[in-house]
Design a protein around this motif. Structure first.
Motif, PDB file in Angstrom:
ATOM      1  N   ILE A  43      22.765  39.832 -29.466  1.00  0.00           N
ATOM      2  CA  ILE A  43      22.144  40.340 -28.243  1.00  0.00           C
ATOM      3  C   ILE A  43      21.949  41.838 -28.402  1.00  0.00           C
ATOM      4  CG2 ILE A  43      22.325  40.546 -25.738  1.00  0.00           C
ATOM      5  CD1 ILE A  43      24.404  38.239 -25.866  1.00  0.00           C
ATOM      6  N   TYR A  44      20.744  42.318 -28.137  1.00  0.00           N
ATOM      7  CA  TYR A  44      20.465  43.739 -28.342  1.00  0.00           C
ATOM      8  C   TYR A  44      20.154  44.499 -27.059  1.00  0.00           C
ATOM      9  CZ  TYR A  44      20.462  43.513 -33.428  1.00  0.00           C
ATOM     10  OH  TYR A  44      20.842  43.387 -34.743  1.00  0.00           O
ATOM     11  N   MET A  45      19.883  43.789 -25.977  1.00  0.00           N
ATOM     12  CA  MET A  45      19.528  44.495 -24.755  1.00  0.00           C
ATOM     13  C   MET A  45      20.148  43.809 -23.549  1.00  0.00           C
ATOM     14  SD  MET A  45      15.679  45.803 -25.415  1.00  0.00           S
ATOM     15  CE  MET A  45      16.085  47.210 -24.406  1.00  0.00           C
ATOM     16  N   SER A  46      20.331  44.588 -22.492  1.00  0.00           N
ATOM     17  CA  SER A  46      20.890  44.069 -21.250  1.00  0.00           C
ATOM     18  C   SER A  46      19.815  44.100 -20.166  1.00  0.00           C
ATOM     19  CB  SER A  46      22.099  44.910 -20.820  1.00  0.00           C
ATOM     20  OG  SER A  46      22.747  44.328 -19.717  1.00  0.00           O
ATOM     21  N   PRO A  47      19.439  42.928 -19.628  1.00  0.00           N
ATOM     22  CA  PRO A  47      18.322  42.863 -18.680  1.00  0.00           C
ATOM     23  C   PRO A  47      18.717  43.242 -17.259  1.00  0.00           C
ATOM     24  CG  PRO A  47      19.154  40.673 -19.088  1.00  0.00           C
ATOM     25  CD  PRO A  47      19.957  41.600 -19.978  1.00  0.00           C
ATOM     26  N   LEU A  48      17.743  43.730 -16.528  1.00  0.00           N
ATOM     27  CA  LEU A  48      17.937  44.169 -15.148  1.00  0.00           C
ATOM     28  C   LEU A  48      17.147  43.304 -14.171  1.00  0.00           C
ATOM     29  CD1 LEU A  48      19.007  46.209 -13.051  1.00  0.00           C
ATOM     30  CD2 LEU A  48      17.128  47.738 -13.697  1.00  0.00           C
ATOM     31  N   THR A  49      15.847  43.202 -14.380  1.00  0.00           N
ATOM     32  CA  THR A  49      14.983  42.456 -13.456  1.00  0.00           C
ATOM     33  C   THR A  49      14.039  41.533 -14.216  1.00  0.00           C
ATOM     34  OG1 THR A  49      13.281  44.186 -13.427  1.00  0.00           O
ATOM     35  CG2 THR A  49      15.021  44.319 -11.761  1.00  0.00           C
ATOM     36  N   GLU A  50      13.424  40.650 -13.462  1.00  0.00           N
ATOM     37  CA  GLU A  50      12.394  39.754 -13.959  1.00  0.00           C
ATOM     38  C   GLU A  50      11.150  39.890 -13.089  1.00  0.00           C
ATOM     39  OE1 GLU A  50      11.669  38.012 -16.361  1.00  0.00           O
ATOM     40  OE2 GLU A  50      13.403  37.064 -17.303  1.00  0.00           O
ATOM     41  N   SER A  51      10.052  39.450 -13.638  1.00  0.00           N
ATOM     42  CA  SER A  51       8.862  39.194 -12.833  1.00  0.00           C
ATOM     43  C   SER A  51       8.395  37.809 -13.231  1.00  0.00           C
ATOM     44  CB  SER A  51       7.777  40.239 -13.110  1.00  0.00           C
ATOM     45  OG  SER A  51       7.396  40.212 -14.479  1.00  0.00           O
ATOM     46  N   ILE A  79      23.937  35.060 -16.215  1.00  0.00           N
ATOM     47  CA  ILE A  79      22.553  35.265 -16.653  1.00  0.00           C
ATOM     48  C   ILE A  79      22.025  33.976 -17.257  1.00  0.00           C
ATOM     49  CG2 ILE A  79      21.025  36.647 -18.126  1.00  0.00           C
ATOM     50  CD1 ILE A  79      23.188  38.799 -18.184  1.00  0.00           C
ATOM     51  N   PRO A  80      20.808  33.538 -16.890  1.00  0.00           N
ATOM     52  CA  PRO A  80      20.265  32.322 -17.495  1.00  0.00           C
ATOM     53  C   PRO A  80      20.242  32.426 -19.020  1.00  0.00           C
ATOM     54  CG  PRO A  80      18.914  32.994 -15.629  1.00  0.00           C
ATOM     55  CD  PRO A  80      19.902  34.098 -15.860  1.00  0.00           C
ATOM     56  N   GLU A  81      20.586  31.338 -19.680  1.00  0.00           N
ATOM     57  CA  GLU A  81      20.624  31.346 -21.134  1.00  0.00           C
ATOM     58  C   GLU A  81      19.266  31.696 -21.733  1.00  0.00           C
ATOM     59  OE1 GLU A  81      21.791  28.356 -24.874  1.00  0.00           O
ATOM     60  OE2 GLU A  81      21.982  27.674 -22.796  1.00  0.00           O
ATOM     61  N   SER A  82      18.196  31.205 -21.103  1.00  0.00           N
ATOM     62  CA  SER A  82      16.856  31.500 -21.618  1.00  0.00           C
ATOM     63  C   SER A  82      16.547  32.994 -21.545  1.00  0.00           C
ATOM     64  CB  SER A  82      15.807  30.715 -20.836  1.00  0.00           C
ATOM     65  OG  SER A  82      15.837  31.049 -19.458  1.00  0.00           O
ATOM     66  N   THR A  83      17.127  33.670 -20.558  1.00  0.00           N
ATOM     67  CA  THR A  83      16.923  35.113 -20.446  1.00  0.00           C
ATOM     68  C   THR A  83      17.682  35.851 -21.536  1.00  0.00           C
ATOM     69  OG1 THR A  83      16.601  34.955 -18.053  1.00  0.00           O
ATOM     70  CG2 THR A  83      17.188  37.117 -18.943  1.00  0.00           C
ATOM     71  N   ILE A  84      18.931  35.482 -21.759  1.00  0.00           N
ATOM     72  CA  ILE A  84      19.702  36.102 -22.835  1.00  0.00           C
ATOM     73  C   ILE A  84      19.023  35.870 -24.180  1.00  0.00           C
ATOM     74  CG2 ILE A  84      21.830  35.841 -24.183  1.00  0.00           C
ATOM     75  CD1 ILE A  84      22.152  37.706 -21.869  1.00  0.00           C
TER      76      ILE A  84
END
Length: 439
Positions: free
Chosen positions: A146-154, A132-137
């Motif tokens: 970290i409090y959430m786990s991402p699925l998708t981006e727009s 996962i990109p560091e900027s996304t984390i």
């Protein structure tokens, strides 16, 4: 009905420590001495989406329960307009779901209130962080957890009317995601295209003036691109950031598009871009399917094309979308993580994106879809991965975003003095933070 997170925080303060009384390896000893896995039921709330999103989640839930027959997931899709209120109410009443979907900008307010369980140790154990990109984390991190786990981006990009460009002899922007035009080049093109007598406008730089959330997604990147900031890195103040020379330069440039250069309008006719009334617009990856469906004769590569977002001194785009978190009060947090990790893993993302056609967060998942590595979707993917930035991570995001939205309106629509408008915005933001109840 609005349930404040101050109330949520107060209620949670007396309920801390309830989220860790069972683990993934929990069970009961049978007569033979073997450990039998316990039966667990998890509640999962999410905002209901379109048919594709709903189908993707149905498939992921079903596949998870097939893999883990002792864990039952009860999923509740809730209409978007009611979702946040219902979720906050459930937290305040002490009966939240085990797993909840939350939009990235709202994460910090839930985390500050103690409503979310930190996921850092789970990620470090088996969350495949390097995928996962560091900027996304960073977008889902608050106070170093970290409090959430991402699925998708727009993402958003520069859409331009190719035929209008060619008619005016304007060189076309590069399709390379790492070779954006400067805002000065964009302005020059907009001035050449602008033709008020024919009802043709040069550019809509940020989807007009909508709600504060839209402002954050479309207008903050302009601030960043000019080298400015909105808030401090710790999300506690706007002083020294919103009033920086770089931020003020971005505000001035934005206002000038409407008031000095007059290449932008406060109101546009319906669908001005596909109808040939707008030369350049900043729009989202989701608009590709909309244009294909609603305007089949307005064709990519013939009538319009896409380029990376412009830059002032640097490239930047807002990241962060809906992601999954675990309630701090869940009695089965380890099992909840199994589900969250299943959905947001590389395989889970491939399943989801294969149905929804969204952009997956994980590098490995994105590589599996040829269309995401080719023009035009590679522009959105590369921008997110290399130049993505979180909107300010702060528990007062709604108040902050409303103040900045008002700031853009005042300096552009009201033609107010930038220094005075910025000073007022900072006072509103800093007061909202000072009024925030202690955690």
């Amino acid at each position: 009905m609005f349930v404040s997170l101050a109330l949520v925080g107060g209620l949670l303060a007396g309920c801390s420590g309830n989220g860790n009384n069972s683990g993934a390896s929990g069970g009961t000893e049978g007569a033979s001495g073997e450990k039998a896995e316990k039966k667990v039921t998890l509640t999962f709330w999410r905002n209901s989406g379109n048919d594709a999103e709903n189908s993707a989640y149905d498939k992921l839930v079903a596949s998870f329960m097939e893999k883990y027959p002792n864990i039952k997931v009860e999923m509740s899709p809730i209409p978007y307009s009611d979702y946040d209120t219902k979720l906050r109410t459930s937290i305040a009443s002490g009966n939240p779901p085990d797993i909840m979907a939350i939009d990235a900008p709202n994460m910090a307010s839930y985390a500050h209130a103690g409503a979310l369980k930190p996921l850092t140790s789970y990620f470090q154990a088996d969350g495949d962080l390097q995928d996962i990109p560091e900027s996304t984390i960073n977008t889902y991190t608050y106070n170093k957890e970290i409090y959430m786990s991402p699925l998708t981006e727009s993402s958003i990009a520069l859409f331009y009317n190719k035929k209008l460009f060619e008619e005016k002899g304007i060189p076309l922007p590069s399709k390379n995601p790492e070779e954006p035009w400067t805002w000065d080049q964009v302005l020059d093109a907009a001035k050449k295209i602008n033709d008020p007598g024919k009802g043709i406008f040069g550019i809509d730089p940020a989807q007009g003036f909508n709600n504060a959330g839209a402002t954050a997604y479309f207008k903050y990147p302009i601030v960043w691109q000019f080298g400015g900031e909105v808030m401090s890195p710790d999300g506690t103040t706007s002083k020294g950031y919103l009033d920086s020379p770089e931020t003020k330069k971005a505000l001035q440039f934005f206002s000038d598009l409407y008031n000095t250069e007059k290449v932008s309008a406060l109101e546009y006719p319906p669908d001005p871009f596909p109808n040939g009334k707008l030369g350049i617009t900043v729009d989202g990856s989701w608009s590709l399917s909309y244009l294909t469906e609603k305007f089949p004769n307005f064709k990519l590569g013939v009538d319009y094309d896409i380029a990376p977002l412009p830059k002032g001194t640097r490239q930047a785009v807002a990241n962060g979308s809906w992601a999954l978190g675990i309630s701090a009060k869940s009695k089965n947090p380890d099992e909840a993580w199994k589900f969250v990790n299943w959905v947001t893993s590389a395989e889970g993302q491939k399943t989801y994106v294969g149905i929804t056609k969204d952009i997956p967060v994980r590098y490995s998942a994105a590589k599996e879809f040829p269309e995401l590595n080719e023009y035009p979707k590679n522009i959105f993917v590369v921008q997110d991965q290399k130049f993505g930035r979180s909107r300010p991570i702060t528990p007062i995001f709604p108040q902050m975003s409303e103040a900045v939205n008002k700031l853009f309106e005042e300096v552009t629509i009201g033609k107010r003095n930038i220094d005075a408008a910025v000073t007022d915005a900072i006072q509103k933001i800093d007061k909202a933070y000072s009024d925030l109840p202690a955690k």
